[in-house]
Scaffold this motif. Structure first.
Motif, PDB file in Angstrom:
ATOM      1  N   GLY A 157       7.920   7.761   9.123  1.00  0.00           N
ATOM      2  CA  GLY A 157       7.536   6.666   9.902  1.00  0.00           C
ATOM      3  C   GLY A 157       8.135   5.203   9.583  1.00  0.00           C
ATOM      4  O   GLY A 157       8.473   4.254  10.431  1.00  0.00           O
ATOM      5  N   ARG A 158       7.946   4.829   8.015  1.00  0.00           N
ATOM      6  CA  ARG A 158       8.602   3.632   7.774  1.00  0.00           C
ATOM      7  C   ARG A 158      10.057   3.494   8.102  1.00  0.00           C
ATOM      8  O   ARG A 158      10.755   2.359   8.602  1.00  0.00           O
ATOM      9  CB  ARG A 158       8.395   3.491   6.255  1.00  0.00           C
ATOM     10  N   GLU A 159      10.790   4.496   7.817  1.00  0.00           N
ATOM     11  CA  GLU A 159      12.250   4.463   8.023  1.00  0.00           C
ATOM     12  C   GLU A 159      12.394   4.391   9.624  1.00  0.00           C
ATOM     13  O   GLU A 159      13.431   3.832  10.124  1.00  0.00           O
ATOM     14  CB  GLU A 159      12.792   5.632   7.463  1.00  0.00           C
ATOM     15  N   ALA A 160      11.877   4.946  10.632  1.00  0.00           N
ATOM     16  CA  ALA A 160      11.936   5.103  11.932  1.00  0.00           C
ATOM     17  C   ALA A 160      11.597   3.456  12.270  1.00  0.00           C
ATOM     18  O   ALA A 160      12.723   3.101  13.243  1.00  0.00           O
ATOM     19  CB  ALA A 160      11.058   5.826  12.478  1.00  0.00           C
ATOM     20  N   MET A 161      10.912   2.831  11.819  1.00  0.00           N
ATOM     21  CA  MET A 161      10.612   1.487  12.227  1.00  0.00           C
ATOM     22  C   MET A 161      11.913   0.583  11.886  1.00  0.00           C
ATOM     23  O   MET A 161      12.091  -0.063  12.840  1.00  0.00           O
ATOM     24  CB  MET A 161       9.392   1.033  11.379  1.00  0.00           C
ATOM     25  N   LEU A 162      12.467   0.737  10.723  1.00  0.00           N
ATOM     26  CA  LEU A 162      13.651  -0.046  10.439  1.00  0.00           C
ATOM     27  C   LEU A 162      14.680   0.315  11.220  1.00  0.00           C
ATOM     28  O   LEU A 162      15.560  -0.545  11.663  1.00  0.00           O
ATOM     29  CB  LEU A 162      13.746  -0.229   8.685  1.00  0.00           C
ATOM     30  N   TRP A 163      14.959   1.716  11.589  1.00  0.00           N
ATOM     31  CA  TRP A 163      15.968   2.145  12.280  1.00  0.00           C
ATOM     32  C   TRP A 163      15.901   1.321  13.648  1.00  0.00           C
ATOM     33  O   TRP A 163      17.094   1.152  14.225  1.00  0.00           O
ATOM     34  CB  TRP A 163      15.902   3.551  12.534  1.00  0.00           C
ATOM     35  N   LEU A 190      10.137  -6.795  15.595  1.00  0.00           N
ATOM     36  CA  LEU A 190       9.937  -7.290  14.074  1.00  0.00           C
ATOM     37  C   LEU A 190       8.315  -7.473  13.840  1.00  0.00           C
ATOM     38  O   LEU A 190       8.150  -7.483  12.913  1.00  0.00           O
ATOM     39  CB  LEU A 190      10.770  -8.649  14.152  1.00  0.00           C
ATOM     40  N   GLY A 191       7.705  -7.940  15.033  1.00  0.00           N
ATOM     41  CA  GLY A 191       6.298  -7.903  14.784  1.00  0.00           C
ATOM     42  C   GLY A 191       5.434  -6.720  14.269  1.00  0.00           C
ATOM     43  O   GLY A 191       4.690  -6.942  13.412  1.00  0.00           O
ATOM     44  N   LEU A 192       5.967  -5.526  14.863  1.00  0.00           N
ATOM     45  CA  LEU A 192       5.448  -4.510  14.432  1.00  0.00           C
ATOM     46  C   LEU A 192       5.559  -4.255  12.996  1.00  0.00           C
ATOM     47  O   LEU A 192       4.924  -3.596  12.255  1.00  0.00           O
ATOM     48  CB  LEU A 192       6.084  -3.192  15.298  1.00  0.00           C
ATOM     49  N   VAL A 193       6.961  -4.321  12.599  1.00  0.00           N
ATOM     50  CA  VAL A 193       7.276  -4.450  11.056  1.00  0.00           C
ATOM     51  C   VAL A 193       6.339  -5.243  10.305  1.00  0.00           C
ATOM     52  O   VAL A 193       5.997  -4.805   9.108  1.00  0.00           O
ATOM     53  CB  VAL A 193       8.801  -4.338  10.907  1.00  0.00           C
ATOM     54  N   LYS A 194       6.271  -6.405  10.665  1.00  0.00           N
ATOM     55  CA  LYS A 194       5.493  -7.510   9.800  1.00  0.00           C
ATOM     56  C   LYS A 194       3.974  -6.921   9.585  1.00  0.00           C
ATOM     57  O   LYS A 194       3.513  -6.958   8.729  1.00  0.00           O
ATOM     58  CB  LYS A 194       5.552  -8.788  10.539  1.00  0.00           C
ATOM     59  N   HIS A 195       3.486  -6.504  10.742  1.00  0.00           N
ATOM     60  CA  HIS A 195       2.203  -5.864  10.528  1.00  0.00           C
ATOM     61  C   HIS A 195       2.000  -4.661   9.812  1.00  0.00           C
ATOM     62  O   HIS A 195       1.080  -4.875   8.983  1.00  0.00           O
ATOM     63  CB  HIS A 195       1.695  -5.466  12.327  1.00  0.00           C
ATOM     64  N   ALA A 254      15.409 -10.621   7.675  1.00  0.00           N
ATOM     65  CA  ALA A 254      15.508 -10.322   6.042  1.00  0.00           C
ATOM     66  C   ALA A 254      14.335 -10.387   5.442  1.00  0.00           C
ATOM     67  O   ALA A 254      13.813  -9.408   4.500  1.00  0.00           O
ATOM     68  CB  ALA A 254      16.782 -10.871   5.375  1.00  0.00           C
ATOM     69  N   ASP A 255      13.329 -11.369   5.533  1.00  0.00           N
ATOM     70  CA  ASP A 255      12.360 -11.847   5.073  1.00  0.00           C
ATOM     71  C   ASP A 255      11.185 -10.701   5.461  1.00  0.00           C
ATOM     72  O   ASP A 255      10.751 -10.192   4.500  1.00  0.00           O
ATOM     73  CB  ASP A 255      11.784 -13.071   5.586  1.00  0.00           C
ATOM     74  N   ILE A 256      11.194 -10.454   6.666  1.00  0.00           N
ATOM     75  CA  ILE A 256      10.159  -9.363   7.228  1.00  0.00           C
ATOM     76  C   ILE A 256      10.636  -7.924   6.551  1.00  0.00           C
ATOM     77  O   ILE A 256       9.748  -7.203   6.221  1.00  0.00           O
ATOM     78  CB  ILE A 256       9.937  -9.314   8.654  1.00  0.00           C
ATOM     79  N   VAL A 257      11.840  -7.539   6.765  1.00  0.00           N
ATOM     80  CA  VAL A 257      12.095  -6.163   6.243  1.00  0.00           C
ATOM     81  C   VAL A 257      11.936  -6.431   4.766  1.00  0.00           C
ATOM     82  O   VAL A 257      11.639  -5.154   4.362  1.00  0.00           O
ATOM     83  CB  VAL A 257      13.720  -5.825   6.560  1.00  0.00           C
ATOM     84  N   GLY A 258      12.257  -7.209   4.054  1.00  0.00           N
ATOM     85  CA  GLY A 258      12.183  -7.350   2.737  1.00  0.00           C
ATOM     86  C   GLY A 258      10.692  -7.015   2.116  1.00  0.00           C
ATOM     87  O   GLY A 258      10.599  -6.394   1.088  1.00  0.00           O
ATOM     88  N   LEU A 259       9.946  -7.889   2.838  1.00  0.00           N
ATOM     89  CA  LEU A 259       8.407  -7.771   2.720  1.00  0.00           C
ATOM     90  C   LEU A 259       8.014  -6.324   2.820  1.00  0.00           C
ATOM     91  O   LEU A 259       7.309  -5.722   1.976  1.00  0.00           O
ATOM     92  CB  LEU A 259       7.774  -8.636   3.894  1.00  0.00           C
ATOM     93  N   ALA A 264       6.392  -3.675   0.173  1.00  0.00           N
ATOM     94  CA  ALA A 264       5.302  -3.021   0.429  1.00  0.00           C
ATOM     95  C   ALA A 264       5.344  -1.625   0.098  1.00  0.00           C
ATOM     96  O   ALA A 264       4.321  -0.966  -0.337  1.00  0.00           O
ATOM     97  CB  ALA A 264       4.701  -3.124   1.915  1.00  0.00           C
ATOM     98  N   TRP A 265       6.438  -0.970   0.554  1.00  0.00           N
ATOM     99  CA  TRP A 265       6.537   0.301   0.263  1.00  0.00           C
ATOM    100  C   TRP A 265       6.707   0.547  -1.024  1.00  0.00           C
ATOM    101  O   TRP A 265       5.772   1.508  -1.771  1.00  0.00           O
ATOM    102  CB  TRP A 265       7.819   0.889   0.577  1.00  0.00           C
ATOM    103  N   ALA A 266       7.278  -0.187  -2.152  1.00  0.00           N
ATOM    104  CA  ALA A 266       7.321   0.091  -3.380  1.00  0.00           C
ATOM    105  C   ALA A 266       6.010  -0.038  -3.965  1.00  0.00           C
ATOM    106  O   ALA A 266       5.601   0.616  -4.933  1.00  0.00           O
ATOM    107  CB  ALA A 266       8.291  -0.866  -4.044  1.00  0.00           C
ATOM    108  N   HIS A 267       5.115  -0.983  -3.778  1.00  0.00           N
ATOM    109  CA  HIS A 267       3.687  -1.199  -4.073  1.00  0.00           C
ATOM    110  C   HIS A 267       2.890  -0.238  -3.982  1.00  0.00           C
ATOM    111  O   HIS A 267       1.905   0.306  -4.530  1.00  0.00           O
ATOM    112  CB  HIS A 267       3.269  -2.936  -3.823  1.00  0.00           C
ATOM    113  N   ALA A 268       2.743   0.242  -2.650  1.00  0.00           N
ATOM    114  CA  ALA A 268       2.080   1.340  -2.025  1.00  0.00           C
ATOM    115  C   ALA A 268       2.274   2.574  -2.745  1.00  0.00           C
ATOM    116  O   ALA A 268       1.505   3.400  -3.216  1.00  0.00           O
ATOM    117  CB  ALA A 268       2.201   1.537  -0.479  1.00  0.00           C
TER     118      ALA A 268
END
Length: 407
Positions: A226-232, A254-259, A302-307, A311-315
């Motif tokens: 699901g994560r990768e689909a969002m960025l795609w 981009l708002g969905l990714v930020k959320h 880039a800020d939002i995608v980087g965040l 989040a992935w790494a921390h989770a």
């Protein structure tokens, strides 16, 4: 030991034969460990003056050199102008501890004598994983654990004293790398003694399928899909299109990714007493409603995608550290259901991510007609534009026919 030190020494860096010899040894190790591939793209991170890449130019069709020192980047530019590096060599100002990884991808990343200066190693390794293609290679040359004497002559050095090889291999595996190998590379001789340098190589790869009864593994796999689909769904779109609201309630990509980035940091961080320390001002007291559902002009893609990747790494680190029955508490849920387990939260987060991925499917199709589940499995019939138009017309006709009131 910040950029000022490297800026000061950049112009004379290559005058030290030991540094040139070390770079040649690292390049030899990289060439031996990583097979040459036609058209391969190299990123050297913390490239300094580009000595390692200079020794590898014949193996790559495109070279990008990244360093946060302006002095080092200036020397690289001089080398490109003089022909010591290929004319198409790109020079980046990049610090993965403080900046999100760019969206570009590479086949090989090399880093030599850089990571012992890094404090947030997990973030940098996550950045490497984000920058590599699936199957891409990472090569890290750095110091074995030493007694602190290596940098004793450098005022203000605030890095650390090298790596335990087994610990670094484990960290690479947790960051999504496989085929990890660590071997001797070279040795640095100083008045304080000799200091071994290793070469760690690894490949970015899609994790293997979990075992049939590995519930945690399957939940994490579905979450990652699901994560990768969002960025795609962001790929190939303008800044306007990734931000534009396309429903009456303002749904935008981009708002969905930020959320999703924000709630991952909460559900798989604070819930289990593992706070990330990453500030989320849109969740603070006094923030306006829905501030996590859209990106301001000052917040770059880039800020939002980087965040999100942070989040992935921390989770993922939380999931790796805890069992599915580990207990936590969701502070903003009602008391009667605030006590949770990791298994419940992982299920909740996976389903919520895919719910928003469905929103993203619809929004992206409204923007430019692009549709599909993921790049390697679109999960839609292979029809051209005319066939899709005819299909939609049939559905419209069927809907109108069904709407005719009975006689």
């Amino acid at each position: 030991m910040g950029n000022e030190h490297f800026d000061e020494h950049a112009s004379t860096w290559d005058d030290d034969p030991a540094k040139v010899e070390r770079a040649a040894a690292v390049a030899t190790g990289v060439a031996r460990a990583i097979p040459a591939t036609a058209g391969a793209r190299l990123l050297e991170y913390g490239a300094g003056t580009g000595l390692v890449s200079q020794a590898l130019v014949d193996r790559f069709s495109a070279i990008t050199l990244a360093d946060s020192s302006s002095g080092m980047r200036a020397v690289i530019g001089q080398k490109v102008a003089a022909g010591a590096l290929p004319a198409g060599t790109r020079v980046w100002d990049l610090d993965l501890e403080r900046q999100p990884p760019p969206t570009e991808r590479f086949d090989v990343i090399v880093s030599s004598m850089v990571l012992h200066h890094v404090h947030d190693l997990e973030r940098v390794l996550a950045g490497f994983a984000a920058l590599l293609e699936d199957g891409g290679y990472l090569a890290i040359a750095d110091l074995d654990k030493e007694d602190g004497s290596f940098h004793a002559h450098v005022p203000g050095f605030d890095g650390h004293s090298g790596f335990d090889r087994a610990d670094l291999a484990s960290r690479l595996e947790r960051a999504g790398f496989g085929d990890v190998r660590v071997e001797d590379c070279t040795r640095i001789e100083k008045s304080g003694g000799g200091y071994p340098v290793f070469l760690a190589t690894a490949r970015r790869s899609t994790p293997p399928l979990p075992a049939p009864d590995d519930l945690k593994g399957w939940l994490l796999r579905y979450l990652q899909q699901g994560r990768e689909a969002m960025l795609w769904k962001l790929e190939g779109l303008s800044e306007y299109d990734v931000r534009r609201p396309l429903t009456p309630t303002g749904t935008n990509l981009l708002g969905l990714v930020k959320h999703l980035a924000s709630i991952e940091l909460g559900y798989l961080g604070d819930t289990f007493d593992r706070p990330s320390g990453i500030p989320l001002p849109w969740f603070e007291d006094g923030a306006e409603d829905n501030a996590d559902m859209w990106a301001t002009p000052e917040e770059s893609r880039a800020d939002i995608v980087g965040l999100y990747r942070r989040a992935w790494a921390h989770a993922d680190a939380t999931v790796a550290a805890l069992e599915l029955d580990a207990r936590g508490r969701v502070a903003h849920w009602p008391d009667e259901r605030a006590e949770v387990t990791l298994g419940r939260i992982l299920t909740h987060l996976a389903t919520e991510t895919h719910r928003h991925a469905g929103h993203a499917d619809v929004v992206r199709e409204l923007i430019d007609g692009a549709a599909g589940l993921r790049p390697d499995a679109l999960n839609t019939p292979d029809l051209d534009a005319d066939a899709w138009a005819a299909y939609r017309a049939r559905l419209e006709a069927a809907a109108r026919a069904a709407d005719v009131p009975p006689m």
